[in-house]
Design a protein around this motif. Structure first.
Motif, PDB file in Angstrom:
ATOM      1  N   ILE A   1       1.302  -6.003  83.752  1.00  0.00           N
ATOM      2  CA  ILE A   1       1.787  -5.030  82.767  1.00  0.00           C
ATOM      3  C   ILE A   1       1.752  -3.619  83.336  1.00  0.00           C
ATOM      4  O   ILE A   1       2.614  -2.791  83.029  1.00  0.00           O
ATOM      5  N   TRP A   2       0.760  -3.328  84.178  1.00  0.00           N
ATOM      6  CA  TRP A   2       0.724  -2.022  84.846  1.00  0.00           C
ATOM      7  C   TRP A   2       1.982  -1.819  85.693  1.00  0.00           C
ATOM      8  O   TRP A   2       2.590  -0.740  85.682  1.00  0.00           O
ATOM      9  N   LEU A   3       2.381  -2.842  86.417  1.00  0.00           N
ATOM     10  CA  LEU A   3       3.528  -2.727  87.316  1.00  0.00           C
ATOM     11  C   LEU A   3       4.861  -2.933  86.617  1.00  0.00           C
ATOM     12  O   LEU A   3       5.890  -2.439  87.081  1.00  0.00           O
ATOM     13  N   ASP A   4       4.860  -3.684  85.515  1.00  0.00           N
ATOM     14  CA  ASP A   4       6.108  -4.009  84.820  1.00  0.00           C
ATOM     15  C   ASP A   4       5.853  -3.962  83.308  1.00  0.00           C
ATOM     16  O   ASP A   4       5.658  -4.987  82.665  1.00  0.00           O
ATOM     17  N   PRO A   5       5.813  -2.749  82.717  1.00  0.00           N
ATOM     18  CA  PRO A   5       5.424  -2.594  81.309  1.00  0.00           C
ATOM     19  C   PRO A   5       6.261  -3.411  80.333  1.00  0.00           C
ATOM     20  O   PRO A   5       5.773  -3.743  79.247  1.00  0.00           O
ATOM     21  N   ASP A   6       7.505  -3.739  80.677  1.00  0.00           N
ATOM     22  CA  ASP A   6       8.338  -4.531  79.771  1.00  0.00           C
ATOM     23  C   ASP A   6       7.721  -5.898  79.469  1.00  0.00           C
ATOM     24  O   ASP A   6       8.027  -6.512  78.442  1.00  0.00           O
ATOM     25  N   LEU A   7       6.850  -6.365  80.374  1.00  0.00           N
ATOM     26  CA  LEU A   7       6.234  -7.668  80.173  1.00  0.00           C
ATOM     27  C   LEU A   7       5.279  -7.677  78.987  1.00  0.00           C
ATOM     28  O   LEU A   7       4.919  -8.751  78.488  1.00  0.00           O
ATOM     29  N   ALA A   8       4.850  -6.509  78.541  1.00  0.00           N
ATOM     30  CA  ALA A   8       3.921  -6.444  77.406  1.00  0.00           C
ATOM     31  C   ALA A   8       4.594  -6.823  76.102  1.00  0.00           C
ATOM     32  O   ALA A   8       3.926  -7.204  75.133  1.00  0.00           O
ATOM     33  N   ARG A   9       5.907  -6.742  76.057  1.00  0.00           N
ATOM     34  CA  ARG A   9       6.641  -6.927  74.801  1.00  0.00           C
ATOM     35  C   ARG A   9       6.313  -8.273  74.138  1.00  0.00           C
ATOM     36  O   ARG A   9       5.963  -8.341  72.963  1.00  0.00           O
ATOM     37  N   ASP A  10       6.414  -9.371  74.894  1.00  0.00           N
ATOM     38  CA  ASP A  10       6.131 -10.697  74.338  1.00  0.00           C
ATOM     39  C   ASP A  10       4.636 -10.985  74.287  1.00  0.00           C
ATOM     40  O   ASP A  10       4.140 -11.571  73.326  1.00  0.00           O
ATOM     41  N   LEU A  11       3.914 -10.580  75.327  1.00  0.00           N
ATOM     42  CA  LEU A  11       2.495 -10.924  75.392  1.00  0.00           C
ATOM     43  C   LEU A  11       1.717 -10.313  74.233  1.00  0.00           C
ATOM     44  O   LEU A  11       0.868 -10.972  73.625  1.00  0.00           O
ATOM     45  N   TYR A  12       1.987  -9.069  73.904  1.00  0.00           N
ATOM     46  CA  TYR A  12       1.204  -8.377  72.883  1.00  0.00           C
ATOM     47  C   TYR A  12       1.436  -8.937  71.476  1.00  0.00           C
ATOM     48  O   TYR A  12       0.707  -8.580  70.551  1.00  0.00           O
ATOM     49  N   THR A  13       2.432  -9.788  71.299  1.00  0.00           N
ATOM     50  CA  THR A  13       2.641 -10.405  69.986  1.00  0.00           C
ATOM     51  C   THR A  13       1.648 -11.537  69.731  1.00  0.00           C
ATOM     52  O   THR A  13       1.527 -12.002  68.598  1.00  0.00           O
TER      53      THR A  13
END
Length: 777
Positions: free
Chosen positions: A474-486
């Motif tokens: 997520i540090w390197l690719d913040p867009d990945l947080a979109r699904d994970l944080y749900t």
């Protein structure tokens, strides 16, 4: 009246004040000891010099009198991210070590520590080193967690991880003990987004008037085989410095330290500014090399959005760059953008004949395979390959390259509001048993074979590793947080889906890993089994029902690919459910979800909670009375003992006579052994059948990933031995077939059970076990 007595509370209160004062003095001395420059340098150089062998350290630790080399464990408290933690790199936001030490345990939100390493680094849990601030009068230990996850103590050259003399920015710093029970203080940083390497060039641009007031210790210099890497001679050109940084990054990449590689590539790019007029050929070539290599490291970490940014920059410079073409297509494939990836490759192959390398052509063929609507039968069989029976070995590894052929698959299901949780998955059509609903890869996964388990366990835990992987992604690719944080992170961390997450939220990531963790044989770090675990976003959206589950969620041990398959019919609109816990655990073990912030309200849990303490105690007593030894998996047969056990089983059956399909006590391993092994071996087939039939009423509602044995096999054997009619035999033959397909992927799995001769035995009754589609080889 007797003599006047002292009030009881006064003495304890006085003693308590004395103890508190002594404790305060002890803590103050400890803090002073852990911020003294000479002491900290001596301690950390000693750690580096001895290159602590973890096995030796653990063995000798009870006898170590000096506490100064104790490791700093992972922190126990994790602050949730908030916008106030953004840090502007201006000197008015600078905070020195003296201020940090005076404010023990306080996070300096919005501030930053400017420091540099003054001893070589090492690692047992986090990356550990000593740092000084600009004033150079004090020093402290700096422990970086989720930093260089693949580096191991004594295994890597830490001059390529965190070199001596490295200048660092630590945002939102805090000086504290990682755990209250430890005696070691330091600056603790667990968010990689809060730690930046500062090159001399950027240092001069940000803080032109700041000069270090001390020199690197000679004692530390003497430990290095060559001059400190971070000291760049004045006569070195920017091109030479960038080349040097690229080479260190390449070494890290080869050693599987992708995050370290990216850090050095990023610093190298600072010496090759983009868009500053015409660049000479050497500078352009180096820029392209670093960007292309950085893309490779990002792809290795599955940070595909960030990798595309790098390849796009390279292709803007040289649209025919072969490595950039290959890695651009790889990133598109990683994002599931197969059509776009195929069109991109087709376009490049038409324009540039030299791009038609073996790897790129192979990538084009791979895209064709990935665009198929469902996984092939070969892939499904490989994913379902059973583990060797009665062994601690993992499943057969997937064929080389097969994981690359597996794309994310989503069957006829969709998200919707759930009465169990906020959201759940629901069938969009009627589903038959054995319907494939999902194939997905982990957001973060871990496989460690038994030979490497001890080494891994000394350096990390499964939870720490998964948190580290997720944090860095997520540090390197913040867009990945979109699904994970749900995903569920507990009742205290609500998630607002209207906001676009762009930050590393350590507290949320820890909780997500805690509540969405799926693991196989990884809880006991002392045994000789393998580790296989991870966090899968897709399957984590499936809600729990201990007894009325309708799907099986199983991942391949080493391939880490998750499959979700129905094991019973599901009506359109019905919620997809699985079992988070093993329903067949003994009822003496709690099966509650309070720690996760919710209570399971399935039929089984509601019934368990409604029972009186008397009934619960009676059931536990009956189970404990069975002669079966679960540790040795041994039944000491004696006719009288067996008769008593059969009476206990009958009594357990009566305790839930009104709800036979919820009588989980009958699934106890001892009862199965008595029926399927003892009674069957004594040829008491009718008694065996009666007990096994009652057990089967329960296990029909249990996902096959929690089924340890093919119960239907025993029932079929009993029917054959009792000479049951062919129609009855065929009923149980079909049950065995269903078990084999769901658990092993094919009817051939019958050969792995306790009754491998079943197909031949059935022929005597005119029944063919194998059909035309599933014949043996």
């Amino acid at each position: 009246m007797g003599p006047k007595r002292m009030s009881p509370p006064q003495l304890p209160r006085k003693l308590g004040k004395i103890k508190a004062k002594k404790l305060q003095i002890f803590e103050e001395n400890l803090i002073r000891d852990h911020s003294t420059r000479e002491k900290v340098i001596s301690v950390m150089n000693r750690v580096h010099r001895e290159v602590i062998d973890p096995v030796k350290f653990i063995r000798l630790s009870p006898h170590i009198k000096s506490l100064d080399i104790l490791l700093i464990p992972c922190p126990e408290n994790h602050s949730p991210y908030d916008e106030g933690m953004e840090v502007e790199l201006k000197m008015e936001n600078y905070v020195g070590l003296e201020t940090l030490v005076k404010n023990v345990g306080k996070v300096m939100t919005g501030k930053f520590l400017l420091c540099r390493t003054i001893t070589p680094s090492s690692k047992m849990v986090g990356v550990d080193t000593a740092v000084e601030d600009v004033e150079g009068e004090m020093a402290v230990r700096l422990a970086l967690f989720n930093y260089s996850m693949e580096a191991k103590m004594g295994k890597h050259d830490f001059e390529g991880v965190l070199p001596l003399g490295t200048v660092l920015i630590v945002k939102n710093p805090v000086f504290k003990k990682a755990l209250l029970a430890t005696l070691v203080y330091g600056v603790i940083a667990e968010n990689p987004a809060d730690v930046e390497i500062l090159s001399p060039k950027r240092m001069a641009a940000l803080f032109p008037d700041v000069k270090w007031k001390s020199d690197l210790p000679q004692e530390s210099r003497a430990l290095l085989k060559s001059p400190p890497f971070w000291e760049f001679p004045l006569n070195q050109t920017d091109l030479e410095i960038a080349t040097r940084l690229k080479n260190v990054g390449n070494k890290a990449f080869i050693e599987n330290r992708a995050t370290d590689a990216i850090r050095f590539y990023n610093v190298g790019l600072e010496y090759l500014p983009e868009g500053e007029g015409d660049q000479d050929a050497a500078r352009t070539t180096l820029l392209v090399d670093i960007l292309t290599n950085k893309a490779a490291a990002l792809i290795k970490l599955e940070c595909f959005n960030a990798a595309l940014i790098c390849t796009e920059k390279v292709l803007a410079i040289n649209e025919g760059h072969v490595k950039a073409i290959y890695r651009h297509a790889k990133a598109l494939i990683g994002l599931g953008r197969y059509s776009e990836g195929g069109e991109f490759l087709d376009d490049k192959l038409v324009k540039f004949q030299e791009a038609a390398s073996k790897d790129i052509v192979k990538l084009g063929l791979l895209i064709s395979e990935l665009q198929k609507p469902t996984p092939s039968k070969e892939i499904l069989l490989a994913l379902r390959s059973p583990r060797p029976r009665n062994s601690n070995e993992a499943q057969t590894p997937l064929p080389v390259g097969m994981v690359d052929l597996i794309s994310e698959f989503r069957g006829p299901i969709q998200l919707g509001p759930s009465p169990i949780s906020n959201q759940g998955l629901f069938a969009t059509e009627d589903l038959e048993p054995d319907t494939l609903l999902m194939v997905c890869k982990p957001f973060a996964g871990l496989y460690v074979d038994s030979a490497r388990k001890t080494e891994f366990s000394f350096n990390c835990t499964c939870h720490e590793y998964l948190v580290g992987v997720i944090t860095n992604k997520i540090w390197l690719d913040p867009d990945l947080a979109r699904d994970l944080y749900t995903l569920w992170a507990g009742p205290d961390l609500k998630y607002d889906e209207s906001k676009t997450p762009t930050k590393v939220d350590m507290a949320r990531i820890h909780q997500i890993c805690k509540f969405n963790f799926t693991g196989t044989r990884c809880f006991d770090e002392k045994d000789d089994t393998f580790i296989s675990c991870g966090v899968w976003v897709g399957s984590s959206k499936i809600n729990n029902s201990c007894i009325d589950a309708n799907v099986t969620c199983v991942h391949h041990d080493s391939g880490l690919v998750m499959m979700v398959t129905t094991f019973k019919a599901v009506k359109k609109g019905e919620e997809i459910l699985t079992s988070y816990v093993d329903p067949m655990l003994s009822l003496t073990k709690e099966r509650n979800f309070e720690l996760s912030g919710f209570t399971c309200n399935c039929r089984l849990c509601e019934l368990d909670r409604s029972e009186s303490p008397t009934v619960i105690a009676k059931r536990q007593k009956l189970l404990a009375s069975l002669a079966y030894d679960p540790v040795r998996k041994f039944y000491p047969f004696h006719p009288t003992r067996l008769a008593g056990d059969l009476e206990s089983i009958a009594e357990l059956d009566r305790l839930r006579g009104a709800t036979p399909d919820l009588n989980l006590a009958l699934v106890d391993g001892g009862i199965f052994t008595i029926a399927a092994i003892v009674l069957l071996g004594l040829r008491r087939y009718e008694e065996c059948f009666a007990i096994m039939e009652k057990i089967y009423r329960v296990v029909q509602n249990i996902p096959t990933n929690f089924l340890y044995r093919a119960h239907a096999e025993v029932l079929l054997v009993c029917c054959m031995k009792m000479g049951k009619k062919k129609v009855v035999l065929q009923k149980w033959v079909e049950e065995v077939r269903k078990y084999c397909r769901r658990y092993g992927g094919s009817l051939e799995h019958v050969r792995k059970g306790d009754h491998p001769s079943l197909p031949e035995d059935l022929k005597k009754f005119g029944i063919e076990f194998f059909n035309e589609e599933e014949t043996t080889d």
